[in-house]
Write an enzyme that holds these catalytic residues in place. Structure first.
Site, PDB file in Angstrom:
ATOM      1  N   CYS A  38      26.773 -61.235  28.052  1.00 17.67           N
ATOM      2  CA  CYS A  38      27.827 -60.496  27.341  1.00 17.67           C
ATOM      3  C   CYS A  38      29.063 -61.347  27.071  1.00 17.67           C
ATOM      4  O   CYS A  38      29.154 -62.017  26.073  1.00 17.67           O
ATOM      5  CB  CYS A  38      28.209 -59.228  28.110  1.00 17.67           C
ATOM      6  SG  CYS A  38      29.474 -58.228  27.270  1.00 17.67           S
ATOM      7  N   CYS A  52      31.811 -56.488  33.909  1.00 21.88           N
ATOM      8  CA  CYS A  52      32.490 -56.669  32.632  1.00 21.88           C
ATOM      9  C   CYS A  52      33.421 -55.487  32.415  1.00 21.88           C
ATOM     10  O   CYS A  52      33.189 -54.385  32.919  1.00 21.88           O
ATOM     11  CB  CYS A  52      31.457 -56.751  31.505  1.00 21.88           C
ATOM     12  SG  CYS A  52      32.150 -56.811  29.838  1.00 21.88           S
ATOM     13  N   HIS A  53      34.488 -55.691  31.655  1.00 18.75           N
ATOM     14  CA  HIS A  53      35.431 -54.605  31.389  1.00 18.75           C
ATOM     15  C   HIS A  53      34.769 -53.427  30.681  1.00 18.75           C
ATOM     16  O   HIS A  53      35.259 -52.297  30.781  1.00 18.75           O
ATOM     17  CB  HIS A  53      36.621 -55.136  30.574  1.00 18.75           C
ATOM     18  CG  HIS A  53      37.623 -55.873  31.409  1.00 18.75           C
ATOM     19  ND1 HIS A  53      38.563 -55.236  32.182  1.00 18.75           N
ATOM     20  CD2 HIS A  53      37.820 -57.192  31.614  1.00 18.75           C
ATOM     21  CE1 HIS A  53      39.305 -56.121  32.817  1.00 18.75           C
ATOM     22  NE2 HIS A  53      38.873 -57.321  32.486  1.00 18.75           N
ATOM     23  N   THR A  54      33.678 -53.673  29.963  1.00 14.24           N
ATOM     24  CA  THR A  54      32.997 -52.565  29.302  1.00 14.24           C
ATOM     25  C   THR A  54      32.416 -51.589  30.317  1.00 14.24           C
ATOM     26  O   THR A  54      32.408 -50.372  30.100  1.00 14.24           O
ATOM     27  CB  THR A  54      31.885 -53.092  28.375  1.00 14.24           C
ATOM     28  OG1 THR A  54      32.462 -54.018  27.443  1.00 14.24           O
ATOM     29  CG2 THR A  54      31.237 -51.959  27.599  1.00 14.24           C
ATOM     30  N   CYS A  63      13.544 -55.247  12.027  1.00 17.30           N
ATOM     31  CA  CYS A  63      14.397 -54.365  11.233  1.00 17.30           C
ATOM     32  C   CYS A  63      15.172 -55.174  10.202  1.00 17.30           C
ATOM     33  O   CYS A  63      15.287 -56.400  10.295  1.00 17.30           O
ATOM     34  CB  CYS A  63      15.352 -53.593  12.145  1.00 17.30           C
ATOM     35  SG  CYS A  63      16.655 -54.582  12.918  1.00 17.30           S
ATOM     36  N   ARG A 117      18.389 -48.805  18.936  1.00 19.75           N
ATOM     37  CA  ARG A 117      19.775 -48.366  19.101  1.00 19.75           C
ATOM     38  C   ARG A 117      19.915 -46.856  19.274  1.00 19.75           C
ATOM     39  O   ARG A 117      20.721 -46.389  20.089  1.00 19.75           O
ATOM     40  CB  ARG A 117      20.613 -48.828  17.884  1.00 19.75           C
ATOM     41  CG  ARG A 117      22.077 -48.416  17.940  1.00 19.75           C
ATOM     42  CD  ARG A 117      22.801 -49.120  19.063  1.00 19.75           C
ATOM     43  NE  ARG A 117      24.189 -48.685  19.165  1.00 19.75           N
ATOM     44  CZ  ARG A 117      24.629 -47.634  19.861  1.00 19.75           C
ATOM     45  NH1 ARG A 117      23.749 -46.900  20.540  1.00 19.75           N
ATOM     46  NH2 ARG A 117      25.899 -47.328  19.893  1.00 19.75           N
ATOM     47  N   ARG A 158      35.233 -63.459  36.391  1.00 20.10           N
ATOM     48  CA  ARG A 158      33.967 -62.780  36.563  1.00 20.10           C
ATOM     49  C   ARG A 158      33.580 -62.775  38.039  1.00 20.10           C
ATOM     50  O   ARG A 158      33.613 -63.810  38.705  1.00 20.10           O
ATOM     51  CB  ARG A 158      32.860 -63.452  35.749  1.00 20.10           C
ATOM     52  CG  ARG A 158      32.831 -63.049  34.271  1.00 20.10           C
ATOM     53  CD  ARG A 158      32.509 -61.563  34.122  1.00 20.10           C
ATOM     54  NE  ARG A 158      32.269 -61.162  32.759  1.00 20.10           N
ATOM     55  CZ  ARG A 158      33.202 -60.654  31.945  1.00 20.10           C
ATOM     56  NH1 ARG A 158      34.444 -60.514  32.374  1.00 20.10           N
ATOM     57  NH2 ARG A 158      32.871 -60.268  30.714  1.00 20.10           N
ATOM     58  N   HIS A 192      25.536 -54.607  32.446  1.00 16.21           N
ATOM     59  CA  HIS A 192      24.870 -55.166  31.263  1.00 16.21           C
ATOM     60  C   HIS A 192      25.013 -56.682  31.178  1.00 16.21           C
ATOM     61  O   HIS A 192      24.729 -57.273  30.139  1.00 16.21           O
ATOM     62  CB  HIS A 192      25.455 -54.530  29.988  1.00 16.21           C
ATOM     63  CG  HIS A 192      26.902 -54.821  29.769  1.00 16.21           C
ATOM     64  ND1 HIS A 192      27.905 -54.244  30.511  1.00 16.21           N
ATOM     65  CD2 HIS A 192      27.521 -55.658  28.902  1.00 16.21           C
ATOM     66  CE1 HIS A 192      29.077 -54.689  30.109  1.00 16.21           C
ATOM     67  NE2 HIS A 192      28.863 -55.570  29.144  1.00 16.21           N
ATOM     68  N   GLU A 193      25.442 -57.314  32.261  1.00 19.47           N
ATOM     69  CA  GLU A 193      25.623 -58.771  32.257  1.00 19.47           C
ATOM     70  C   GLU A 193      24.889 -59.305  33.481  1.00 19.47           C
ATOM     71  O   GLU A 193      25.434 -59.322  34.578  1.00 19.47           O
ATOM     72  CB  GLU A 193      27.127 -59.081  32.319  1.00 19.47           C
ATOM     73  CG  GLU A 193      27.495 -60.490  31.917  1.00 19.47           C
ATOM     74  CD  GLU A 193      28.994 -60.677  31.766  1.00 19.47           C
ATOM     75  OE1 GLU A 193      29.552 -60.320  30.719  1.00 19.47           O
ATOM     76  OE2 GLU A 193      29.621 -61.163  32.724  1.00 19.47           O
ATOM     77  N   CYS A 200      17.919 -57.479  11.604  1.00 19.74           N
ATOM     78  CA  CYS A 200      17.519 -58.733  12.229  1.00 19.74           C
ATOM     79  C   CYS A 200      17.116 -59.795  11.209  1.00 19.74           C
ATOM     80  O   CYS A 200      17.327 -60.990  11.429  1.00 19.74           O
ATOM     81  CB  CYS A 200      16.388 -58.491  13.222  1.00 19.74           C
ATOM     82  SG  CYS A 200      16.976 -57.856  14.808  1.00 19.74           S
ATOM     83  N   CYS A 231      14.815 -57.833  17.389  1.00 21.39           N
ATOM     84  CA  CYS A 231      13.376 -57.580  17.232  1.00 21.39           C
ATOM     85  C   CYS A 231      12.665 -58.656  16.412  1.00 21.39           C
ATOM     86  O   CYS A 231      11.568 -58.437  15.902  1.00 21.39           O
ATOM     87  CB  CYS A 231      13.141 -56.194  16.641  1.00 21.39           C
ATOM     88  SG  CYS A 231      13.936 -55.871  15.045  1.00 21.39           S
ATOM     89  N   CYS A 247      20.851 -55.428  15.566  1.00 22.88           N
ATOM     90  CA  CYS A 247      19.496 -54.886  15.580  1.00 22.88           C
ATOM     91  C   CYS A 247      19.515 -53.381  15.805  1.00 22.88           C
ATOM     92  O   CYS A 247      20.230 -52.878  16.666  1.00 22.88           O
ATOM     93  CB  CYS A 247      18.688 -55.563  16.681  1.00 22.88           C
ATOM     94  SG  CYS A 247      17.017 -54.904  16.904  1.00 22.88           S
TER      95      CYS A 247
END
Length: 386
Positions: free
Chosen positions: A183, A45-47, A106, A121, A379, A67-68, A109, A97, A117
């Protein structure tokens, strides 16, 4: 029998703008509230590229990015109840959560208007785990601790994540496709369905025709938008955009003497109902807002800009009724709603397969980043199989 340490291959980000190093890492057992996952497929991913570039203010090195992805639960730590060994899962950088035994959700959520959430974090932003504020990775050669990334770190054959970041999905779903739901594609769909709430007959402008932009186009077509303008400076992307549902394609370079927002306002008799910025460029964010219709137009920021960048527009643009909003993971409450997206895919109601333009081996990850930087892929999915 308690799980033990695992030594496996990972792609290590050692410093900004340096190719990833394929090396052996040691992955510790999951602790309280944690899950260790065998990653079978991960996408770029670009992130990931953004953090590797050094522009991410939360970027830490050395780290395992990614993260994907999708995988299988290998072991679980103390108190984990929402998943078990052998489950097919998608790790989610945006945790949730809700609906976990003995976990008090939390306030984010339980609130119906957000998915942000906050359960873990403060730790994921620091590249560590909540249980002991340490990492679960270290380099096999010298025991150097390695930071986590976005709470997922999927550029590794095994990773450890918080339970609140694990979505259990249908095992019949092909992980080489559903990994994308961790993502980009989910973000684009959700920006339309959850954030903007585009309706039948609305007009839409989409800036940036990568995977996220195409997901916005696909979702806009599905809800029945009457006009979907696809905007990009690379005309080679237009044919694909039309395949996903774009009704018109616009290249800003064709209007050298005009601002693209003015062009779109003229094309649409005053502006579009909804616009989406899918690039991460603050100038484009402004253009996207200013092509939204006076009185009711809304613009959604999806792209992540470099650290320190700020957005700007004339206040009059907002005084006259335009709305500027943003979205993270498309507003989806991940653990609860990602499994539903997988079911939608299995029912044949998405174009998810079409986003995968390249499939490569994990060891080819740097070549995959080259494709990403050159704009020659949507992708790339990397397989961990030998």
């Amino acid at each position: 029998m308690s799980p033990s340490e695992i030594t496996c291959k990972a792609a290590l980000a050692t410093a900004p703008n340096v190719p990833l190093e394929i090396c052996d890492v040691i992955v510790s057992p999951p602790q309280k509230g944690e899950v260790r996952i065998k990653i079978t497929h991960t996408a770029l991913c670009h992130t990931d590229s953004y953090t590797l570039s050094g522009q991410d203010p939360e970027g830490l090195f050395p780290a395992i990015l990614g993260h994907e992805a999708a995988g299988i639960v290998e072991s679980v730590g103390e108190g984990v109840t929402s998943c078990k060994v052998g489950d097919s899962v998608i790790p989610c950088y945006q945790a949730c959560c809700l609906n976990i035994e003995n976990v008090q959700p939390c306030k984010f959520c339980v609130h119906p208007k957000t998915n942000l959430c906050q359960a873990v974090r403060q730790w994921t932003g620091c590249g560590i785990m909540k249980a002991d504020e340490k990492t679960r990775f270290r380099k096999a050669s010298d025991d150097t601790p390695i930071f986590h990334f976005m709470g997922t770190s999927t550029f590794s054959e095994y990773t450890v994540v918080h339970e609140v970041a694990v979505a259990v999905v249908n095992p019949k779903a092909p992980r080489e496709k559903t990994c994308l739901l961790g993502c980009g594609v989910s973000t684009g769909w959700g920006a339309v369905y959850n954030t903007a709430k585009v309706e039948k007959g609305n007009t839409v402008a989409v800036f940036g025709l990568g995977a996220v932009g195409l997901a916005v186009i696909e979702a806009s077509r599905e809800v029945g938008a009457s006009r979907i303008l696809a905007i990009d400076t690379n005309p080679e992307k237009f044919e694909v955009a039309k395949k996903f549902g774009a009704t018109e394609c616009v290249n800003p370079k064709d209007f050298a003497n005009e601002k693209i927002q003015d062009v779109i306002v003229k094309m649409t008799d005053g502006g579009v109902d909804f616009s989406f910025e899918c690039i991460g460029n603050v100038d484009v964010m402004r253009a996207a807002l200013e092509c939204a219709h006076k009185g009711w137009g809304e613009s959604v920021i999806i792209g992540v800009a470099a650290g320190g960048k700020e957005i700007a527009t004339r206040p009059f643009q907002l005084v006259t009724g335009r709305v500027w909003r943003g979205t993270a993971f498309g507003g989806y409450k991940s653990r609860v709603e990602v499994p539903k997206l997988v079911e939608k895919y299995l029912a044949g109601k998405t174009m998810l397969d079409e986003y995968v333009t390249h499939q490569m081996k994990f060891e080819q990850i740097n070549d995959a980043f080259d494709l990403l930087h050159a704009g020659k892929c949507l992708r790339v999915v990397l397989s961990m199989d030998e």
